[in-house]
Design a protein around this motif. Structure first.
Motif, PDB file in Angstrom:
ATOM      1  N   LYS A 120       0.764  -0.855  -0.420  1.00 46.72           N
ATOM      2  CA  LYS A 120       0.033   0.063  -0.230  1.00 46.72           C
ATOM      3  C   LYS A 120       1.118   0.760   0.121  1.00 46.72           C
ATOM      4  O   LYS A 120       0.849   1.849   0.638  1.00 46.72           O
ATOM      5  CB  LYS A 120      -1.028   0.086   1.295  1.00 46.72           C
ATOM      6  N   MET A 121       1.977   1.643  -0.946  1.00 44.00           N
ATOM      7  CA  MET A 121       2.569   2.362  -1.356  1.00 44.00           C
ATOM      8  C   MET A 121       1.669   4.209  -1.360  1.00 44.00           C
ATOM      9  O   MET A 121       0.627   4.222  -2.206  1.00 44.00           O
ATOM     10  CB  MET A 121       3.122   2.618  -2.658  1.00 44.00           C
ATOM     11  N   PRO A 122       1.820   5.269  -0.594  1.00 42.31           N
ATOM     12  CA  PRO A 122       1.353   5.989  -0.010  1.00 42.31           C
ATOM     13  C   PRO A 122       1.470   6.686  -1.451  1.00 42.31           C
ATOM     14  O   PRO A 122       1.546   6.847  -2.838  1.00 42.31           O
ATOM     15  CB  PRO A 122       1.642   6.865   0.506  1.00 42.31           C
ATOM     16  N   ALA A 123      -0.104   7.726  -2.030  1.00 43.97           N
ATOM     17  CA  ALA A 123       0.115   8.581  -3.261  1.00 43.97           C
ATOM     18  C   ALA A 123       1.473   9.199  -3.241  1.00 43.97           C
ATOM     19  O   ALA A 123       1.163   9.616  -2.397  1.00 43.97           O
ATOM     20  CB  ALA A 123      -1.065   9.243  -3.387  1.00 43.97           C
ATOM     21  N   GLY A 124       2.072   9.503  -4.019  1.00 42.34           N
ATOM     22  CA  GLY A 124       3.281  10.504  -4.669  1.00 42.34           C
ATOM     23  C   GLY A 124       4.263  10.611  -5.271  1.00 42.34           C
ATOM     24  O   GLY A 124       3.743   9.636  -5.885  1.00 42.34           O
ATOM     25  N   PRO A 125       5.444  10.640  -4.873  1.00 43.68           N
ATOM     26  CA  PRO A 125       6.600  11.095  -6.096  1.00 43.68           C
ATOM     27  C   PRO A 125       7.570   9.520  -6.237  1.00 43.68           C
ATOM     28  O   PRO A 125       6.245   8.211  -5.346  1.00 43.68           O
ATOM     29  CB  PRO A 125       7.844  11.951  -5.684  1.00 43.68           C
ATOM     30  N   SER A 126       7.795   9.484  -6.740  1.00 45.97           N
ATOM     31  CA  SER A 126       8.878   8.322  -6.843  1.00 45.97           C
ATOM     32  C   SER A 126       9.458   7.129  -6.053  1.00 45.97           C
ATOM     33  O   SER A 126       9.491   8.321  -4.940  1.00 45.97           O
ATOM     34  CB  SER A 126      10.173   8.559  -7.735  1.00 45.97           C
ATOM     35  N   TRP A 150       4.444  13.275   0.145  1.00 42.46           N
ATOM     36  CA  TRP A 150       3.527  11.859   0.176  1.00 42.46           C
ATOM     37  C   TRP A 150       2.023  11.974   1.825  1.00 42.46           C
ATOM     38  O   TRP A 150       1.668  11.386   1.600  1.00 42.46           O
ATOM     39  CB  TRP A 150       3.954  10.935   0.643  1.00 42.46           C
ATOM     40  N   GLY A 151       2.101  13.656   1.647  1.00 42.45           N
ATOM     41  CA  GLY A 151       1.063  13.965   2.859  1.00 42.45           C
ATOM     42  C   GLY A 151      -0.760  14.034   2.023  1.00 42.45           C
ATOM     43  O   GLY A 151      -0.465  14.351   1.100  1.00 42.45           O
ATOM     44  N   GLY A 152      -1.383  14.051   3.175  1.00 40.98           N
ATOM     45  CA  GLY A 152      -2.773  14.214   2.521  1.00 40.98           C
ATOM     46  C   GLY A 152      -3.129  15.642   2.076  1.00 40.98           C
ATOM     47  O   GLY A 152      -2.242  16.871   1.808  1.00 40.98           O
ATOM     48  N   ALA A 174       1.758  21.781   7.295  1.00 38.43           N
ATOM     49  CA  ALA A 174       1.832  20.666   8.336  1.00 38.43           C
ATOM     50  C   ALA A 174       3.143  20.612   8.135  1.00 38.43           C
ATOM     51  O   ALA A 174       4.512  20.892   9.336  1.00 38.43           O
ATOM     52  CB  ALA A 174       1.629  19.470   8.053  1.00 38.43           C
ATOM     53  N   ALA A 175       3.786  20.320   7.499  1.00 38.62           N
ATOM     54  CA  ALA A 175       5.698  19.910   7.151  1.00 38.62           C
ATOM     55  C   ALA A 175       6.247  21.587   7.258  1.00 38.62           C
ATOM     56  O   ALA A 175       7.114  20.997   7.971  1.00 38.62           O
ATOM     57  CB  ALA A 175       6.309  19.795   5.293  1.00 38.62           C
ATOM     58  N   TRP A 176       6.532  22.851   7.309  1.00 38.17           N
ATOM     59  CA  TRP A 176       6.440  23.959   7.818  1.00 38.17           C
ATOM     60  C   TRP A 176       6.818  23.703   8.747  1.00 38.17           C
ATOM     61  O   TRP A 176       7.230  24.057   9.619  1.00 38.17           O
ATOM     62  CB  TRP A 176       6.752  24.886   6.508  1.00 38.17           C
ATOM     63  N   LYS A 177       5.906  23.829   9.387  1.00 34.35           N
ATOM     64  CA  LYS A 177       4.764  23.672  11.114  1.00 34.35           C
ATOM     65  C   LYS A 177       6.449  22.896  11.892  1.00 34.35           C
ATOM     66  O   LYS A 177       6.539  23.072  12.763  1.00 34.35           O
ATOM     67  CB  LYS A 177       3.960  23.508  11.101  1.00 34.35           C
ATOM     68  N   PHE A 178       5.756  21.905  10.889  1.00 30.92           N
ATOM     69  CA  PHE A 178       6.927  20.458  11.481  1.00 30.92           C
ATOM     70  C   PHE A 178       8.163  21.349  11.738  1.00 30.92           C
ATOM     71  O   PHE A 178       9.120  21.097  12.949  1.00 30.92           O
ATOM     72  CB  PHE A 178       7.218  19.305  11.105  1.00 30.92           C
ATOM     73  N   THR A 202      -2.101  15.034  10.842  1.00 29.34           N
ATOM     74  CA  THR A 202      -2.907  14.946  10.081  1.00 29.34           C
ATOM     75  C   THR A 202      -3.334  14.722   8.565  1.00 29.34           C
ATOM     76  O   THR A 202      -3.400  14.241   7.841  1.00 29.34           O
ATOM     77  CB  THR A 202      -4.269  16.298  10.561  1.00 29.34           C
ATOM     78  N   ALA A 203      -1.708  15.234   8.207  1.00 29.74           N
ATOM     79  CA  ALA A 203      -1.196  15.726   7.162  1.00 29.74           C
ATOM     80  C   ALA A 203      -0.400  14.349   6.038  1.00 29.74           C
ATOM     81  O   ALA A 203      -0.639  13.653   5.601  1.00 29.74           O
ATOM     82  CB  ALA A 203      -0.579  16.921   6.615  1.00 29.74           C
TER      83      ALA A 203
END
Length: 516
Positions: free
Chosen positions: A111-117, A162-164, A170-174, A246-247
């Motif tokens: 179940k590969m998450p949707a996203g790049p390579s 690969w997030g939602g 969310a990534a910047w905040k992290f 969440t993301a």
């Protein structure tokens, strides 16, 4: 053993580089994507196997002794050394990290998450694993900082690519929260190293703060504690966590909750408690106060999210529950007693197993329904998982009751020992204050039970409607990825001596200033 620990730390980096290279023709399988995902499973599986061999070969009669050590001079001018070792405190965290990373790689293969390579995905997961394992294995303050920082970039990209929805924010905040905390932490680590003349964590722990003045210890604990508290995360420095969870993709949430949060609390135990005991003694009541506020705050936030009509996200709810659970870990550490610190370490492992399982399950529910919104899931009569996917519903209920601390499961022992540690804190700490903290934390356990049972009621129960579309029950690959977490949750709950037998002698030695 010495080679084995070095292999465990370095091999994921070699695997990450190999993941970016073209697959040999005979290993491509049906596609290059399948080949690189299989490579991720193979490398993480080899690391898990090596970690199990390390655990089996570990001298269980002397868990307080640093074992499998490597000590090589790296920067002589600063006395920085490549110093690795494992004892009863770090061994369970190494095994937990290797296990969760392998299960995530196995899950992603199917179940590969949707996203790049997938190439970049596998490489980032392996770099993340290497940084986390190094954090728990290094025994030099500057190496600890480098390993601590090494995990930030891969986790940032896992969320951002690969997030939602709202993944970029969310990534910047992290990354901004954790980097800011880390800069402050580095100043504290440098202060300790320069004032004591060494960055060696074993030597500093044995010295037990005797080479540092009380004022230096207080400043160091404040600076290092801020950086560790952001990663833990401690209220009120937690606000990056719900957005990140969440993301994040399912495996990102599992690794973030199951492994990365443990790095902060491990730093409190490995660095601050033995190296700056006077500074910890000064800040222990404040740490305990923030911990119990986090316990109650996290539970109240979850109750608000689970309320009908609030449009609460199930992943966000589990993230807020982590704020509460990690509050118990901090409360145990703040008691500065062997009982409390053992409880904190036990709760660390239990949270990694249970919350990792919860995020796997919530990800599966979201895949099947297309949403994690509680109001949408519950609908008019409930998602009725018990009737529509009984195994998935039963497993979600199991994880929920494990998370609320049901006796007989792993979540119970850590919270109970943290409360016991607060009942009788270390000498010099205010017992009335800690009894108050204990009472508030105990009230938090009731709130935890309330929101977890409401989640089970809204998602698992309800009338099974004939017109509702069918959903798949647990698939074979999901069963393979989740079964070890269920088994270990039951094992740790019924036989807590497996963990406590490792941690207790090491904690006793740590708090006694390196004397067994």
């Amino acid at each position: 053993m010495q080679f084995l620990l070095a292999f465990i730390v370095v091999a994921p980096l070699v695997g990450a580089v190999a993941a970016l290279l073209p697959a040999p023709p005979g290993l491509k399988g049906s596609s290059p994507d399948q080949a690189v995902l299989r490579h991720g499973v193979t490398v993480t599986g080899a690391i898990l196997l090596a970690t199990i061999v390390l655990a089996v070969g570990f001298d269980h009669d002397h868990p307080s002794k640093m074992q499998a050590t490597t000590d090589i001079s790296w920067i002589p001018a600063l006395d920085v050394r490549i110093h690795l070792g494992v004892d009863g405190i770090s061994l369970p965290l190494l095994v937990l990290t290797a296990l969760l990373t392998f299960l995530c790689a196995l899950y992603s293969y199917f179940k590969m998450p949707a996203g790049p390579s997938p190439k970049a995905f596998v490489a980032l997961v392996l770099v993340l694993e290497s940084g986390t394992l190094a954090t728990f294995a290094v025994l030099d303050l500057l190496l600890f900082f480098l390993a601590f920082e090494m995990v930030l970039i891969p986790m940032y990209f896992l969320i951002a690519r690969w997030g939602g929805a709202a993944r970029q924010a969310a990534a910047w905040k992290f990354i901004l929260y954790t980097l800011l905390g880390s800069v402050i932490m580095l100043l504290g680590l440098l202060l300790i190293g320069l004032k004591s003349g060494t960055f060696d964590m074993v030597a500093l722990a044995t010295d037990n703060g005797r080479g540092l003045t009380s004022s230096v210890q207080v400043i160091a604990v404040l600076a290092i504690g801020v950086g560790l508290a952001v990663k833990t995360p401690m209220w009120p420095l937690h606000s990056w966590l719900p957005d990140a969870h969440t993301a994040a993709p399912t495996v990102g949430s599992v690794l973030l909750a199951g492994v990365l949060l443990k790095m902060g609390t491990y730093g409190f135990v490995r660095i601050l408690l033995p190296i700056a005991p006077d500074g910890m003694h000064t800040f222990a009541p404040y740490l305990a106060a923030f911990a119990v506020v986090g316990i109650v705050y996290g539970s109240l936030a979850c109750l608000a999210l689970v309320r009908p009509g609030s449009k609460g996200d199930l992943k966000r709810l589990i993230a807020y529950s982590s704020v509460g659970h990690m509050g118990f870990v901090l409360l145990g550490i703040a008691s500065m007693t062997p009982t409390g610190v053992n409880g904190a370490l036990f709760a660390n492992i239990a949270h990694g197993l249970i919350t990792g399982l919860l995020f796997f399950l919530v990800g599966a529910v979201k895949d099947r329904y297309g949403t994690a919104d509680l109001d949408t899931l519950s609908g008019a009569t409930g998602a009725a998982l018990y009737g529509r996917a009984p195994r998935l519903g039963g497993l979600l209920a199991f994880a929920a009751v494990a998370s609320l601390g049901l006796p007989g499961l792993a979540g119970f022992w850590g919270e109970m020992l943290a409360l016991f540690g607060s009942f009788d804190p270390a000498e010099g700490l205010s017992r009335p204050a800690f009894l108050t903290f204990m009472s508030i934390a105990a009230f938090g356990t009731l709130l935890t039970a309330a929101y977890m049972l409401l989640v089970v009621r809204r998602v698992c129960m309800g009338e099974k409607r004939e017109e509702a579309h069918r959903i798949a029950d647990i698939q074979g690959y999901e069963f393979a990825a989740w079964t070890p977490l269920v088994a270990l949750t039951v094992l740790a709950g019924l036989w807590p001596a497996v963990l406590l037998g490792l941690t207790d002698p090491a904690v006793q030695k740590l708090l006694a200033g390196g004397k067994s």
